[in-house]
Scaffold this active site. Structure first.
Site, PDB file in Angstrom:
ATOM      1  N   GLN A   1       3.829  12.275  -3.825  1.00  0.00           N
ATOM      2  CA  GLN A   1       3.524  10.860  -4.030  1.00  0.00           C
ATOM      3  C   GLN A   1       4.630   9.907  -3.579  1.00  0.00           C
ATOM      4  OE1 GLN A   1       0.795   9.378  -4.762  1.00  0.00           O
ATOM      5  NE2 GLN A   1      -0.444  11.150  -5.309  1.00  0.00           N
TER       6      GLN A   1
ATOM      7  N   HIS B   1      -1.811  13.428   3.942  1.00  0.00           N
ATOM      8  CA  HIS B   1      -2.906  12.472   3.670  1.00  0.00           C
ATOM      9  C   HIS B   1      -2.582  11.466   2.577  1.00  0.00           C
ATOM     10  CE1 HIS B   1      -5.073  14.022  -0.032  1.00  0.00           C
ATOM     11  NE2 HIS B   1      -4.449  15.144   0.289  1.00  0.00           N
TER      12      HIS B   1
ATOM     13  N   THR C   1      -2.118  29.420  13.753  1.00  0.00           N
ATOM     14  CA  THR C   1      -1.907  28.600  14.950  1.00  0.00           C
ATOM     15  C   THR C   1      -1.582  27.159  14.556  1.00  0.00           C
ATOM     16  OG1 THR C   1      -3.436  30.004  16.144  1.00  0.00           O
ATOM     17  CG2 THR C   1      -2.986  27.844  17.116  1.00  0.00           C
TER      18      THR C   1
ATOM     19  N   ASN D   1       1.388  11.780 -10.120  1.00  0.00           N
ATOM     20  CA  ASN D   1       0.279  11.185  -9.381  1.00  0.00           C
ATOM     21  C   ASN D   1      -0.646  10.359 -10.263  1.00  0.00           C
ATOM     22  OD1 ASN D   1       0.074  14.134 -10.000  1.00  0.00           O
ATOM     23  ND2 ASN D   1      -2.096  13.693  -9.788  1.00  0.00           N
TER      24      ASN D   1
ATOM     25  N   CYS E   1      -9.065  15.303  -9.091  1.00  0.00           N
ATOM     26  CA  CYS E   1      -9.440  16.711  -9.274  1.00  0.00           C
ATOM     27  C   CYS E   1     -10.240  16.917 -10.540  1.00  0.00           C
ATOM     28  CB  CYS E   1      -8.189  17.581  -9.397  1.00  0.00           C
ATOM     29  SG  CYS E   1      -7.329  17.738  -7.866  1.00  0.00           S
TER      30      CYS E   1
ATOM     31  N   GLY F   1      -0.368  19.881   0.747  1.00  0.00           N
ATOM     32  CA  GLY F   1       0.636  19.867  -0.310  1.00  0.00           C
ATOM     33  C   GLY F   1       0.488  21.061  -1.241  1.00  0.00           C
ATOM     34  N   THR F   2      -0.750  21.452  -1.492  1.00  0.00           N
ATOM     35  CA  THR F   2      -1.007  22.593  -2.372  1.00  0.00           C
ATOM     36  C   THR F   2      -0.343  23.851  -1.817  1.00  0.00           C
ATOM     37  OG1 THR F   2      -3.114  21.610  -3.019  1.00  0.00           O
ATOM     38  CG2 THR F   2      -2.852  23.970  -3.416  1.00  0.00           C
TER      39      THR F   2
ATOM     40  N   SER G   1       2.593  15.994   1.511  1.00  0.00           N
ATOM     41  CA  SER G   1       1.237  16.090   2.060  1.00  0.00           C
ATOM     42  C   SER G   1       0.975  14.865   2.918  1.00  0.00           C
ATOM     43  CB  SER G   1       0.224  16.159   0.920  1.00  0.00           C
ATOM     44  OG  SER G   1      -1.084  16.105   1.449  1.00  0.00           O
TER      45      SER G   1
HETATM   46  C1  LIG Z   1      -2.360  15.097  -3.661  1.00  0.00           C
HETATM   47  C2  LIG Z   1      -1.287  15.828  -4.359  1.00  0.00           C
HETATM   48  C3  LIG Z   1      -1.078  17.196  -4.124  1.00  0.00           C
HETATM   49  C4  LIG Z   1      -1.983  18.030  -3.258  1.00  0.00           C
HETATM   50  O1  LIG Z   1      -1.851  17.763  -1.898  1.00  0.00           O
HETATM   51  P1  LIG Z   1      -2.996  18.330  -0.916  1.00  0.00           P
HETATM   52  O2  LIG Z   1      -2.485  18.067   0.453  1.00  0.00           O
HETATM   53  O3  LIG Z   1      -4.225  17.546  -1.229  1.00  0.00           O
HETATM   54  O4  LIG Z   1      -3.142  19.777  -1.219  1.00  0.00           O
HETATM   55  C5  LIG Z   1      -0.027  17.815  -4.780  1.00  0.00           C
HETATM   56  N1  LIG Z   1       0.776  17.126  -5.602  1.00  0.00           N
HETATM   57  C6  LIG Z   1       0.615  15.818  -5.844  1.00  0.00           C
HETATM   58  C7  LIG Z   1       1.558  15.116  -6.750  1.00  0.00           C
HETATM   59  C8  LIG Z   1      -0.425  15.127  -5.234  1.00  0.00           C
HETATM   60  O5  LIG Z   1      -0.588  13.837  -5.504  1.00  0.00           O
END
Ligand SMILES: *Cc1c(COP(=O)(O)O)cnc(C)c1O
Length: 405
Positions: free
Chosen positions: A181, A203, A239, A153, A327, A74-75, A201
Site C-alpha cells: 500500500q 496494480h 517466462t 490496507n 477479499c 503481491g500475494t 504489487s
Molecule cells: C492488494 C494487497 C496485496 C495483494 O496484492 P496482489 O497483487 O493483489 O496479490 C497484499 N497486501 C496488501 C497490503 C494489499 O493491499
C-alpha cells in the site's frame, strides 16, 4: 459492463491503469512479443527493456536492481518471502506476524500452521498500533522470520518499520514487510528501513493486475517459490511477463512523481471528507489513529448501519467504496483487522473504507459528501423500524460484490 460515470474511492483495492502505463506497454503486445530467453534478437531484444524496468522499480524503493525479483502479484511476493526463510533455515519453525496482515499473509501463515509450523499473530491496540515490547519478547531462537506489514490496507495505519527492523537485526532474525500500500503515497528506502524482504504489487500503483515484486537484500537467504526455467537469475521460474513488467517500471516513475500530490492534495481531500462526515453524521467514528496513517485512507464506522447496505446504496449512485478489504466483501464476515482493534462484530460490520487516489477531484468528494448522509439516515430509519422494508431486505440479501484484492 456499465458506461455510466463512476466515483472511485477504492484505490486500496486496485487502481486505474495510468494512460502513460498503457502506452508504455502496448508495443510489447503488438510488436516486441518475443520470449526474452530466446537466442535470436527478435526475442532477446526485450532484455534491455526488462533491465530498464528493473532499474526503475529499484529506484522507487532505493534498492539495487539485482535485489529485485519480479513476481506475478503481491500475494506471490509475500508467500515467497516466508517460503524462502523457512526453506533456507530448516531448524527454525516459528513465524512472527500480526493479526492485521492482508489475507495474502494471514492465510499463508494459517497454511504453515496446518503444516506443523508455529505462528504467532501479534495483537494490536485499539488505535491499530503494535506493542513493540511484545514484538521483541515474542522473537524466539527458532523464529525464522518476522513478517509485519507497513501500511494496513483497511485502515491505512502505519507500523514503525525502522524500529521493527532494528529489533529484528539486534535479534539476528530476518524481517519481511508487505509494503503493497505504500509506494506513491510515502517515500520508500529499503536501506533506511533496514528490511530484508519487501513486497510490492503493481496494480496498487496504476499498473495492471498480475505483476509484483519481492525486494531481497543481498545478504538475505533466498529459495525460489516457483521452480522452473532459470528466469530472474534462477530465482523465479516462469517466462517473463514483459509488457506488465515494462508497465510496472513506468508506473514506478509516475509514483515517484506523484508523491507530493499524495502528501498535499490527496491528504487534504481525505481530511476534508473524513472531517465533514465525522462532524455532520451522528455516531460516526474513525478507525485507526489519526496521524500514523496513509494520506489517502479513511476507515469509518457508522453506528446502527450495515456496510453492505451503505455499499449497495452508494453503488446505485456510482460510488465505489469498500467494507474492510475487498477479499472479505460478500462473505458478510466482520473485518479481522477491525475486530483485532477491539470493535464488536456489529461495529466492524458497520465500517466503510474510503481510499483516494491521484485521479480523485474535489468535485468527486463533494458528490460523495452529498450522497452519503441521506443513505445513512435511510438505513438507520429502516433499522429502527425493524420492519421488513425494502432497504433492510436488500441489505440482508447477498451483494454481487467483486472479489478483488
Ligand atoms: C492488494 C494487497 C496485496 C495483494 O496484492 P496482489 O497483487 O493483489 O496479490 C497484499 N497486501 C496488501 C497490503 C494489499 O493491499
Amino acid at each position: 459492463m456499465s458506461q455510466r460515470r463512476i466515483f472511485y474511492f477504492d484505490n486500496n483495492a486496485t487502481t486505474r491503469v495510468a494512460p502513460e502505463v498503457v502506452a508504455a506497454m502496448t508495443p510489447f503486445f503488438t510488436e516486441y512479443w518475443g520470449n526474452a530467453s530466446s537466442a535470436y534478437a527478435f526475442g532477446n531484444q526485450v532484455v534491455k527493456d526488462l533491465d530498464l524496468a528493473r532499474e526503475k522499480v529499484a529506484a522507487l524503493i532505493g534498492a539495487d536492481p539485482r535485489e529485485i525479483v519480479f513476481t506475478s502479484c503481491g500475494t506471490e511476493a509475500n508467500n515467497t518471502a516466508l517460503h524462502s526463510a523457512l526453506v533456507t533455515q530448516p531448524g527454525k519453525r516459528h513465524v512472527l506476524t500480526t493479526a492485521v496482515e492482508h489475507s495474502a499473509n494471514i492465510k499463508y501463515c494459517e497454511f504453515l500452521r496446518r503444516r506443523g509450523y508455529d505462528v504467532t499473530f501479534l495483537p494490536v491496540e485499539s488505535d491499530g498500533s503494535l506493542d513493540l515490547h511484545l514484538l521483541e519478547k515474542s522473537i524466539r531462537p527458532d523464529t525464522a522470520i518476522v513478517s509485519v506489514m507497513w501500511a494496513n490496507n483497511e485502515t491505512g495505519v502505519l507500523f514503525p518499520l525502522e524500529e521493527i527492523a532494528a529489533i529484528c537485526r539486534s535479534k539476528g532474525v530476518l524481517y519481511h514487510t508487505d509494503a503493497v500500500q505504500v509506494p506513491g503515497k510515502l517515500k520508500v528506502d529499503v536501506d533506511e528501513l533496514g528490511v530484508d524482504f519487501l513486497s510490492l504489487s503493481a496494480h496498487k500503483l496504476h499498473a495492471p493486475k498480475g505483476v509484483g515484486l519481492l525486494y531481497c537484500r543481498y545478504t538475505a537467504p533466498y529459495h525460489s517459490y516457483l521452480i522452473g526455467g532459470g528466469q530472474e537469475k534462477g530465482r523465479r521460474g516462469g517466462t517473463e511477463n514483459v509488457p506488465y513488467i515494462v508497465g510496472f517500471g513506468r508506473a514506478a516513475e509516475l509514483a515517484l512523481a506523484s508523491l507530493q500530490d499524495e502528501d498535499t492534495r490527496i491528504r487534504a481531500l481525505r481530511d476534508r471528507l473524513e472531517q465533514t462526515i465525522l462532524t455532520t453524521i451522528p455516531d460516526s467514528h474513525r478507525n485507526g489513529g489519526r496521524d500514523a496513517r496513509l494520506p489517502n485512507t479513511s476507515n469509518l464506522t457508522f453506528g446502527g448501519c450495515e456496510a453492505e447496505g451503505i455499499l449497495l446504496l452508494l453503488d446505485r449512485e456510482g460510488v465505489c467504496v469498500s467494507s474492510g478489504s475487498a477479499c472479505t466483501t460478500g462473505s458478510l464476515a466482520p473485518s479481522h483487522v477491525l475486530t483485532a482493534m477491539g470493535l464488536s462484530p456489529a461495529r466492524a460490520k458497520g465500517s466503510v473504507r474510503f481510499s483516494l487516489g491521484i485521479y480523485n477531484t474535489a468535485e468527486e468528494v463533494d458528490y460523495l459528501l452529498a450522497k452519503l448522509p441521506p443513505i445513512i439516515a435511510r438505513l438507520r430509519g429502516a433499522a429502527v423500524d425493524a420492519s421488513p422494508s425494502t432497504v433492510s431486505t436488500t441489505t440482508a440479501s447477498s451483494l454481487a460484490a467483486p472479489v478483488m484484492a
